[in-house]
Design a protein around this motif. Structure first.
Motif, PDB file in Angstrom:
ATOM      1  N   SER A   1      -4.281   0.931  -1.737  1.00 42.24           N
ATOM      2  CA  SER A   1      -4.795   2.072  -0.978  1.00 42.24           C
ATOM      3  C   SER A   1      -3.707   3.105  -0.730  1.00 42.24           C
ATOM      4  CB  SER A   1      -5.353   1.580   0.362  1.00 42.24           C
ATOM      5  OG  SER A   1      -4.410   0.722   1.009  1.00 42.24           O
ATOM      6  N   VAL A   2      -4.172   4.298  -0.291  1.00 41.95           N
ATOM      7  CA  VAL A   2      -3.282   5.386   0.129  1.00 41.95           C
ATOM      8  C   VAL A   2      -3.715   5.806   1.530  1.00 41.95           C
ATOM      9  CG1 VAL A   2      -2.402   7.695  -0.350  1.00 41.95           C
ATOM     10  CG2 VAL A   2      -3.080   6.199  -2.250  1.00 41.95           C
TER      11      VAL A   2
ATOM     12  N   ALA B   1      -2.023  15.290  -3.226  1.00 43.61           N
ATOM     13  CA  ALA B   1      -2.970  14.272  -2.753  1.00 43.61           C
ATOM     14  C   ALA B   1      -3.491  13.433  -3.907  1.00 43.61           C
ATOM     15  CB  ALA B   1      -4.127  14.949  -2.017  1.00 43.61           C
ATOM     16  N   SER B   2      -3.770  14.088  -5.023  1.00 42.51           N
ATOM     17  CA  SER B   2      -4.219  13.364  -6.214  1.00 42.51           C
ATOM     18  C   SER B   2      -3.097  12.512  -6.790  1.00 42.51           C
ATOM     19  CB  SER B   2      -4.718  14.364  -7.262  1.00 42.51           C
ATOM     20  OG  SER B   2      -5.082  13.710  -8.453  1.00 42.51           O
ATOM     21  N   GLY B   3      -1.881  13.037  -6.758  1.00 38.80           N
ATOM     22  CA  GLY B   3      -0.749  12.284  -7.282  1.00 38.80           C
ATOM     23  C   GLY B   3      -0.539  10.967  -6.564  1.00 38.80           C
TER      24      GLY B   3
ATOM     25  N   HIS C   1      -7.757   8.325   4.107  1.00 43.77           N
ATOM     26  CA  HIS C   1      -7.574   6.991   3.517  1.00 43.77           C
ATOM     27  C   HIS C   1      -8.393   6.873   2.229  1.00 43.77           C
ATOM     28  CE1 HIS C   1      -5.919   5.806   7.478  1.00 43.77           C
ATOM     29  NE2 HIS C   1      -6.835   6.636   7.918  1.00 43.77           N
ATOM     30  N   TRP C   2      -7.759   6.310   1.228  1.00 49.57           N
ATOM     31  CA  TRP C   2      -8.431   6.078  -0.051  1.00 49.57           C
ATOM     32  C   TRP C   2      -8.150   4.649  -0.499  1.00 49.57           C
ATOM     33  CZ3 TRP C   2      -6.384   4.819  -4.912  1.00 49.57           C
ATOM     34  CH2 TRP C   2      -7.303   4.839  -5.964  1.00 49.57           C
TER      35      TRP C   2
ATOM     36  N   LYS D   1       0.858  -1.179   0.000  1.00 49.01           N
ATOM     37  CA  LYS D   1       0.000   0.000   0.000  1.00 49.01           C
ATOM     38  C   LYS D   1       0.897   1.234   0.000  1.00 49.01           C
ATOM     39  CE  LYS D   1      -0.159   0.240   5.035  1.00 49.01           C
ATOM     40  NZ  LYS D   1      -0.976   0.430   6.242  1.00 49.01           N
ATOM     41  N   LEU D   2       0.305   2.412  -0.157  1.00 49.96           N
ATOM     42  CA  LEU D   2       1.056   3.666  -0.094  1.00 49.96           C
ATOM     43  C   LEU D   2       0.801   4.351   1.241  1.00 49.96           C
ATOM     44  CD1 LEU D   2       0.760   5.468  -3.569  1.00 49.96           C
ATOM     45  CD2 LEU D   2       2.794   4.470  -2.543  1.00 49.96           C
ATOM     46  N   GLN D   3       1.864   4.792   1.874  1.00 47.18           N
ATOM     47  CA  GLN D   3       1.770   5.478   3.158  1.00 47.18           C
ATOM     48  C   GLN D   3       2.367   6.876   3.023  1.00 47.18           C
ATOM     49  OE1 GLN D   3       0.313   3.683   5.606  1.00 47.18           O
ATOM     50  NE2 GLN D   3       0.315   5.335   7.107  1.00 47.18           N
TER      51      GLN D   3
END
Length: 383
Positions: free
Chosen positions: A148-149, A134-136, A345-346, A103-105
Motif C-alpha cells: 500500500s501507499v 502520486a502515480s509514481g 491511501h491506496w 508499505k510506502l509512507q
C-alpha cells in the motif's frame, strides 16, 4: 509543447542538492524542508534501522534534467510515528493471509502536521506534476511488491491529485487556534463567553503565581544547554506515551543549527533550574506546537506553556494560526477549534482496497458527526 518527465528515487535526502529540493516548496513550511528531513536522517532518527527507509521521489524534466517536483517517501516496516492509525487494517489484512508490511509512507516522520506532500514549483502544469508524483508512488509499490501507499496530512488542494488516481481519502481531526486579528491576549479573551474567559484567566494566573520563570527562545538564543534540558523532557514524555522516543539528541542540535530561525522554544525554570519546555516551529502563517515535557508537576503548567504562550506569541508576531499537534479535545475549551485533517491511501490488493473504502465511508460519517458535535461546545460567544 508537451513536456516529458522522468521519475527517480533517493536513498537519502542528501543525494539531492538543498536548493533543488527547497526550490519545489511553495512556502516556508519547515517540516518538508531539506534541512528538517536531513536532520531526521543524519541524526539516526528516520533511517532503515528505525523502520523509515528513505525512498524520496524526484521528478525531472527530460529536456534539461531540472527538478520539477519532489516528495518525501519512505518504505515502512511498521506503523509507528505516523499519527494516522492503520493498525486495524494491518491486522485484518494479515489475518486474511496478506502481508501488510513493508508499505510506502508519503509523509514527514513523527510530524502530524498538515503540509505539502507533492512538492512542485508553481507553473502551468502544476497539477500534472503532482499527479505524476502520486502515480509514481503507486508504481513503486507495485514494482517492489508492497501492500500500500499512505500519504498523510495532505493539504486539501492536494487531495484531487490523489483521488483521481484511485487513492481513498481519510478524514481526521485536530484542534487549531485561529487569529482573528487580535491585538493581544485580552482581546482574544473578549471573544469568549464570560465563563470560559474567567476560567482561562484563572488558569493563567495560577500558572504564573507559582514562582516559575518563563523564557521564549529562538535562533542562536538556544544553546546546547537548552537542548540538553529539553531532550530530558522529551525523553520523559516519550517514554511514558510511546514506549520508545523517536528522536535522537543529535536531531535537536542539527535543527538548532539549520532551522533555528524557525524554532520557538518555551522553557520554564524553577529555582534557577529548567523543569519544563515546549518546542514549536513557525512559518510565516502558522506556529506548530510539536513536543512538550516536564520533570516537575505544577498546576496548569502544561496549558500555559503549550497553549496560552503559543497564542500570545502568534498574536504578537501576526501569525494566523496555531496548530497544537495531534489529538486533545481538552484544547477546545482553550480556544482551539476542531479542524479536519486529510490523508490518502491506496491498497494494491483490489479486494482489500474495497474493504478499506467501505470502512472509510462509515468512519468519515462518524468523524463529520464528531466535529459537528464538538463545534457546539466552543468557548466563543454564541452569535
Amino acid at each position: 509543447m508537451t513536456v516529458s518527465y522522468t521519475l527517480s528515487t533517493l536513498n537519502a535526502i542528501s543525494e539531492l542538492d538543498e536548493q533543488d529540493w527547497n526550490g519545489c516548496l511553495s512556502d516556508d513550511h519547515p517540516f518538508v524542508s531539506h534541512a528538517f528531513l536531513k536532520a531526521l536522517e543524519e541524526s539516526g532518527s528516520a533511517t532503515a534501522e528505525t523502520g523509515w527507509m528513505p525512498y524520496h521521489l524526484v521528478l525531472r524534466r527530460d529536456a534539461d534534467q531540472s527538478v520539477a517536483g519532489v516528495a518525501p517517501l519512505y518504505v515502512k516496516g511498521h506503523s509507528q510515528g505516523e499519527y494516522v492509525f492503520d493498525h486495524s487494517w494491518a491486522h485484518a489484512y494479515e489475518r486474511a493471509g496478506g502481508r501488510y508490511y513493508p508499505k510506502l509512507q508519503l509523509s514527514v516522520p513523527f510530524s502530524p502536521v498538515t503540509g505539502p506532500r507533492f512538492l512542485v514549483p508553481k507553473g502551468p502544469d502544476e497539477a500534472e506534476r503532482k499527479a505524476l508524483l502520486a502515480s509514481g508512488a503507486k508504481q513503486i509499490a507495485i514494482k517492489l511488491g508492497l501492500s500500500s501507499v499512505h500519504a498523510t496530512f495532505l493539504r486539501e488542494e492536494d487531495l484531487a491529485a490523489a483521488r483521481e488516481l484511485g487513492y481513498l481519502i481519510r478524514t481526521g481531526e485536530q484542534f487549531h487556534w485561529v487569529n482573528e486579528g487580535y491585538e493581544n491576549f485580552d482581546d482574544f479573551l473578549t471573544a469568549l463567553s464570560s465563563r470560559k474567559r474567567k476560567a482561562i484567566r484563572k488558569e493563567r494566573r495560577e500558572a504564573n503565581e507559582q514562582g516559575l520563570e518563563f523564557e521564549t527562545l529562538s535562533g542562536d538564543q538556544i544553546t546546547p544547554l537548552h537542548w540538553d534540558a529539553f531532550f530530558s523532557f522529551y525523553m520523559d514524555t516519550g517514554s511514558r506515551k510511546w514506549g520508545t522516543p523517536y528522536l535522537t539528541r543529535a536531531f535537536f542540535d542539527q535543527i538548532g543549527e539549520t532551522l533555528g530561525d524557525q524554532i520557538v522554544l518555551f522553557m520554564v525554570k524553577n529555582a534557577g533550574r529548567y523543569i519544563a519546555g515546549a518546542l514549536n516551529f513557525q512559518s510565516r502563517d502558522c506556529l506548530y506546537g510539536r513536543y512538550w515535557g516536564c520533570t516537575e508537576d505544577h498546576k496548569f503548567l502544561h496549558f500555559e506553556t503549550c497553549y496560552y504562550r503559543a497564542i500570545d506569541y502568534a498574536i504578537a508576531h501576526g501569525i494566523n494560526r496555531v496548530e497544537a499537534g495531534a489529538q486533545g479535545p481538552h484544547k477546545l475549551a482553550r480556544g482551539y477549534l476542531p479542524t479536519r485533517t486529510f490523508s490518502a491511501h491506496w491498497m494494491q490488493d483490489p479486494g482489500f482496497h474495497d474493504a478499506v473504502a467501505e470502512f472509510l465511508k462509515a468512519e468519515t460519517r462518524d468523524m463529520d458527526a464528531e466535529i459537528q458535535y464538538m463545534n457546539r461546545f466552543t468557548p466563543f460567544k454564541k452569535t
